[in-house]
Design an enzyme around this catalytic site. Structure first.
Site, PDB file in Angstrom:
ATOM      1  N   HIS A  44      49.925 -13.223  70.335  1.00 22.23           N
ATOM      2  CA  HIS A  44      50.828 -12.959  71.447  1.00 22.23           C
ATOM      3  C   HIS A  44      50.383 -13.697  72.713  1.00 22.23           C
ATOM      4  O   HIS A  44      51.195 -14.293  73.421  1.00 22.23           O
ATOM      5  CB  HIS A  44      50.923 -11.457  71.696  1.00 22.23           C
ATOM      6  CG  HIS A  44      52.055 -11.093  72.567  1.00 22.23           C
ATOM      7  ND1 HIS A  44      53.346 -11.028  72.104  1.00 22.23           N
ATOM      8  CD2 HIS A  44      52.104 -10.820  73.883  1.00 22.23           C
ATOM      9  CE1 HIS A  44      54.145 -10.724  73.104  1.00 22.23           C
ATOM     10  NE2 HIS A  44      53.415 -10.578  74.191  1.00 22.23           N
ATOM     11  N   ALA A 161      61.501 -24.362  49.252  1.00 22.76           N
ATOM     12  CA  ALA A 161      62.220 -25.142  48.239  1.00 22.76           C
ATOM     13  C   ALA A 161      62.557 -26.525  48.792  1.00 22.76           C
ATOM     14  O   ALA A 161      62.380 -27.544  48.124  1.00 22.76           O
ATOM     15  CB  ALA A 161      63.483 -24.402  47.811  1.00 22.76           C
ATOM     16  N   TYR A 164      59.230 -28.641  49.236  1.00 25.34           N
ATOM     17  CA  TYR A 164      58.524 -29.126  48.047  1.00 25.34           C
ATOM     18  C   TYR A 164      59.461 -29.735  47.009  1.00 25.34           C
ATOM     19  O   TYR A 164      59.153 -29.758  45.832  1.00 25.34           O
ATOM     20  CB  TYR A 164      57.670 -28.001  47.449  1.00 25.34           C
ATOM     21  CG  TYR A 164      56.660 -27.482  48.459  1.00 25.34           C
ATOM     22  CD1 TYR A 164      55.596 -28.284  48.866  1.00 25.34           C
ATOM     23  CD2 TYR A 164      56.796 -26.225  49.043  1.00 25.34           C
ATOM     24  CE1 TYR A 164      54.685 -27.848  49.811  1.00 25.34           C
ATOM     25  CE2 TYR A 164      55.895 -25.773  49.995  1.00 25.34           C
ATOM     26  CZ  TYR A 164      54.846 -26.584  50.379  1.00 25.34           C
ATOM     27  OH  TYR A 164      53.955 -26.157  51.320  1.00 25.34           O
ATOM     28  N   ASP A 189      64.648 -24.548  42.721  1.00 23.58           N
ATOM     29  CA  ASP A 189      64.630 -25.945  43.164  1.00 23.58           C
ATOM     30  C   ASP A 189      64.265 -26.878  42.024  1.00 23.58           C
ATOM     31  O   ASP A 189      63.799 -26.436  40.966  1.00 23.58           O
ATOM     32  CB  ASP A 189      63.670 -26.128  44.357  1.00 23.58           C
ATOM     33  CG  ASP A 189      62.208 -25.867  44.007  1.00 23.58           C
ATOM     34  OD1 ASP A 189      61.703 -26.468  43.041  1.00 23.58           O
ATOM     35  OD2 ASP A 189      61.567 -25.058  44.709  1.00 23.58           O
ATOM     36  N   LEU A 222      51.480 -19.321  55.392  1.00 22.50           N
ATOM     37  CA  LEU A 222      51.713 -17.883  55.547  1.00 22.50           C
ATOM     38  C   LEU A 222      53.048 -17.437  54.970  1.00 22.50           C
ATOM     39  O   LEU A 222      53.320 -16.239  54.864  1.00 22.50           O
ATOM     40  CB  LEU A 222      51.647 -17.496  57.030  1.00 22.50           C
ATOM     41  CG  LEU A 222      50.276 -17.683  57.683  1.00 22.50           C
ATOM     42  CD1 LEU A 222      50.362 -17.471  59.194  1.00 22.50           C
ATOM     43  CD2 LEU A 222      49.263 -16.727  57.083  1.00 22.50           C
ATOM     44  N   GLY A 223      53.888 -18.397  54.600  1.00 22.60           N
ATOM     45  CA  GLY A 223      55.249 -18.083  54.172  1.00 22.60           C
ATOM     46  C   GLY A 223      55.322 -17.064  53.040  1.00 22.60           C
ATOM     47  O   GLY A 223      56.016 -16.052  53.138  1.00 22.60           O
ATOM     48  N   LEU A 224      54.599 -17.308  51.970  1.00 20.36           N
ATOM     49  CA  LEU A 224      54.710 -16.413  50.816  1.00 20.36           C
ATOM     50  C   LEU A 224      54.019 -15.073  51.056  1.00 20.36           C
ATOM     51  O   LEU A 224      54.395 -14.061  50.465  1.00 20.36           O
ATOM     52  CB  LEU A 224      54.162 -17.092  49.555  1.00 20.36           C
ATOM     53  CG  LEU A 224      55.034 -18.235  49.020  1.00 20.36           C
ATOM     54  CD1 LEU A 224      54.402 -18.867  47.783  1.00 20.36           C
ATOM     55  CD2 LEU A 224      56.436 -17.749  48.697  1.00 20.36           C
TER      56      LEU A 224
HETATM   57  P1  ADP Z   1      53.192 -23.213  53.040  1.00 20.53           P
HETATM   58  O1  ADP Z   1      53.477 -22.980  54.478  1.00 20.53           O
HETATM   59  O2  ADP Z   1      51.973 -24.054  52.789  1.00 20.53           O
HETATM   60  O3  ADP Z   1      54.390 -23.669  52.284  1.00 20.53           O
HETATM   61  P2  ADP Z   1      53.489 -20.715  51.583  1.00 20.53           P
HETATM   62  O4  ADP Z   1      52.717 -19.438  51.663  1.00 20.53           O
HETATM   63  O5  ADP Z   1      54.939 -20.654  51.891  1.00 20.53           O
HETATM   64  O6  ADP Z   1      52.742 -21.758  52.503  1.00 20.53           O
HETATM   65  O7  ADP Z   1      53.310 -21.305  50.122  1.00 20.53           O
HETATM   66  C1  ADP Z   1      51.999 -21.421  49.574  1.00 20.53           C
HETATM   67  C2  ADP Z   1      51.890 -22.630  48.668  1.00 20.53           C
HETATM   68  O8  ADP Z   1      52.693 -22.428  47.512  1.00 20.53           O
HETATM   69  C3  ADP Z   1      52.401 -23.918  49.287  1.00 20.53           C
HETATM   70  O9  ADP Z   1      51.416 -24.559  50.075  1.00 20.53           O
HETATM   71  C4  ADP Z   1      52.760 -24.721  48.044  1.00 20.53           C
HETATM   72  O10 ADP Z   1      51.591 -25.327  47.527  1.00 20.53           O
HETATM   73  C5  ADP Z   1      53.217 -23.668  47.058  1.00 20.53           C
HETATM   74  N1  ADP Z   1      54.698 -23.544  47.011  1.00 20.53           N
HETATM   75  C6  ADP Z   1      55.462 -22.620  47.644  1.00 20.53           C
HETATM   76  N2  ADP Z   1      56.764 -22.781  47.362  1.00 20.53           N
HETATM   77  C7  ADP Z   1      56.848 -23.831  46.518  1.00 20.53           C
HETATM   78  C8  ADP Z   1      57.938 -24.501  45.840  1.00 20.53           C
HETATM   79  N3  ADP Z   1      59.219 -24.109  45.989  1.00 20.53           N
HETATM   80  N4  ADP Z   1      57.614 -25.562  45.042  1.00 20.53           N
HETATM   81  C9  ADP Z   1      56.339 -25.965  44.890  1.00 20.53           C
HETATM   82  N5  ADP Z   1      55.286 -25.378  45.487  1.00 20.53           N
HETATM   83  C10 ADP Z   1      55.522 -24.328  46.291  1.00 20.53           C
END
Ligand code: ADP
Length: 271
Positions: A44, A161, A164, A189, A222-224
Site C-alpha cells: 500500500h 493464455a 503463453y 489455449d 502471482l496470477g495463479l
Molecule cells: P506469471 O505472472 O509468471 O504468469 P502465474 O502465477 O500466472 O505467473 O503462472 C505461473 C507460471 O505458470 C507461469 O510463469 C508459466 O510458467 C505457467 N503458466 C501459467 N499459465 C500458462 C499457460 N496458459 N500456458 C503455459 N504456461 C502457463
C-alpha cells in the site's frame, strides 16, 4: 482479551481409550497474520510513490522536446520497470486481501456477461494472429459468488493464455456443464504448454516455469496464486490439463450449489 487458537485431534488408543491432543496455534496464527499485514502495508505504501514516478516519466516521455536517443531509451526502460512494479504491488495487495478478509456477500453472477468482459480485456492485449473466442453453453447460467473476484480469477487465466500462446494461435474462454449438476469455467489455449512436473507447484507464489519468459510477458508470478485463492473462496477446484508444445486448459469447477442454469437476476433473495 486475546483469542486463543487451538487445534484438537482425537487419537484412538486400545481398549476404548483415546487421547485428545490440544495444540496451541495462537502464536503461529499471529505470525501468519503479521506477515500478511506487513506485505499489505508495504504494498500500500509503495503505491503512491510509484504512481508519481510513473507520472513524471510519462510527462518526460511525452514532452515535445528533442532528447538524445540514448536518454529516451533509458527513460522508456525505467518506465517499463515502473509499470512492472505497479503490477506487482497490485497483485500483492489483491493476494493479501484474499488471504486476510472475509469475502463480500455472494450474489448470482451472469456467466455470459462475465466471459464477454474478460474476453474483451484479453483481446485488447492479444497480438495480431491470436484470436480470443467465447464459448457459451446453450442455456444461460449463473454462479453464486463475488463478481470482482471471479473476474480477477478468470482475467488472470485469460491473460496467461494470451501471454503463453505465440501467434498464430487461439484462446477460448468458456463455460460448460459437467456431471452432477456442477459447472465449469475454462480457459483453453494453443500455447507452449506446461511439462507435467511443474503442475503441482504452479499455484505457489512466484513459481514460474521460465522466469525470463514470464518477466518479458509482463507476468508477476502471482496470477495463479490469486486464481487459487478465489477458487477456494468459492468452494471451487482449479483443474489444469496441459501438453507441452500443444496447449493448456485451466478450469474452475464449481459445486452444484454455486451453479445455476438460468439467468442471474430473476429474484434478489435467491442468494
Ligand atoms: P506469471 O505472472 O509468471 O504468469 P502465474 O502465477 O500466472 O505467473 O503462472 C505461473 C507460471 O505458470 C507461469 O510463469 C508459466 O510458467 C505457467 N503458466 C501459467 N499459465 C500458462 C499457460 N496458459 N500456458 C503455459 N504456461 C502457463
Amino acid at each position: 482479551g486475546e483469542a486463543l487458537y487451538c487445534r484438537l485431534q482425537w487419537v484412538p488408543l486400545e481398549e476404548g481409550e483415546a487421547l485428545l491432543l490440544v495444540e496451541d496455534r495462537t502464536e503461529a496464527i499471529r505470525l501468519e497474520r503479521m506477515r500478511r499485514d506487513f506485505v499489505a502495508n508495504v504494498s500500500h505504501e509503495l503505491r503512491t510513490p510509484l504512481t508519481i514516478v510513473r507520472g513524471y516519466l510519462e510527462m518526460a516521455l511525452d514532452a515535445q522536446m528533442p532528447l538524445p536517443p540514448s536518454v529516451s531509451s533509458y527513460l522508456e526502460q525505467v518506465h517499463a520497470q515502473a509499470v512492472r512494479m505497479q503490477r506487482l504491488v497490485e497483485d500483492l495487495l489483491t493476494l493479501a486481501q484474499l488471504e486476510g478478509t472475509q469475502p463480500a456477500p455472494a450474489r448470482w453472477v451472469e456467466v455470459a456477461e462475465l466471459l464477454e468482459t474478460v474476453a474483451t480485456q484479453a483481446r485488447s492485449v492479444a497480438p495480431d494472429g491470436l484470436t480470443v473466442e467465447v464459448s457459451l453453453p446453450p442455456e444461460p447460467c449463473a454462479i453464486l459468488g463475488v463478481r470482482t473476484e471471479l473476474e480477477s480469477a478468470l482475467g488472470n487465466l485469460a491473460l496467461n493464455a494470451v501471454r503463453y500462446t505465440p501467434a498464430p494461435g487461439r484462446v477460448v474462454i468458456g463455460a460448460r456443464s459437467v456431471k452432477n449438476a456442477e459447472g465449469e469455467l475454462f480457459v483453453r489455449d494453443t500455447g507452449i504448454g506446461i511439462a507435467p512436473e511443474h503442475l503441482p507447484r504452479l499455484t505457489e507464489r512466484f513459481y514460474r516455469v521460465d522466469r525470463a519468459r514470464s518477466r518479458d510477458r509482463g507476468g508477476t508470478g502471482l496470477g495463479l496464486a490469486i486464481v487459487n485463492h478465489v477458487a477456494q473462496r468459492h468452494g471451487a477446484r482449479l483443474l489444469i490439463e496441459s501438453t507441452l508444445g500443444q496447449g493448456s486448459e485451466f478450469r474452475l469447477r464449481f459445486p452444484a450449489t454455486r451453479w445455476r442454469w438460468s439467468e442471474a437476476n430473476r429474484s434478489e433473495d435467491d442468494g
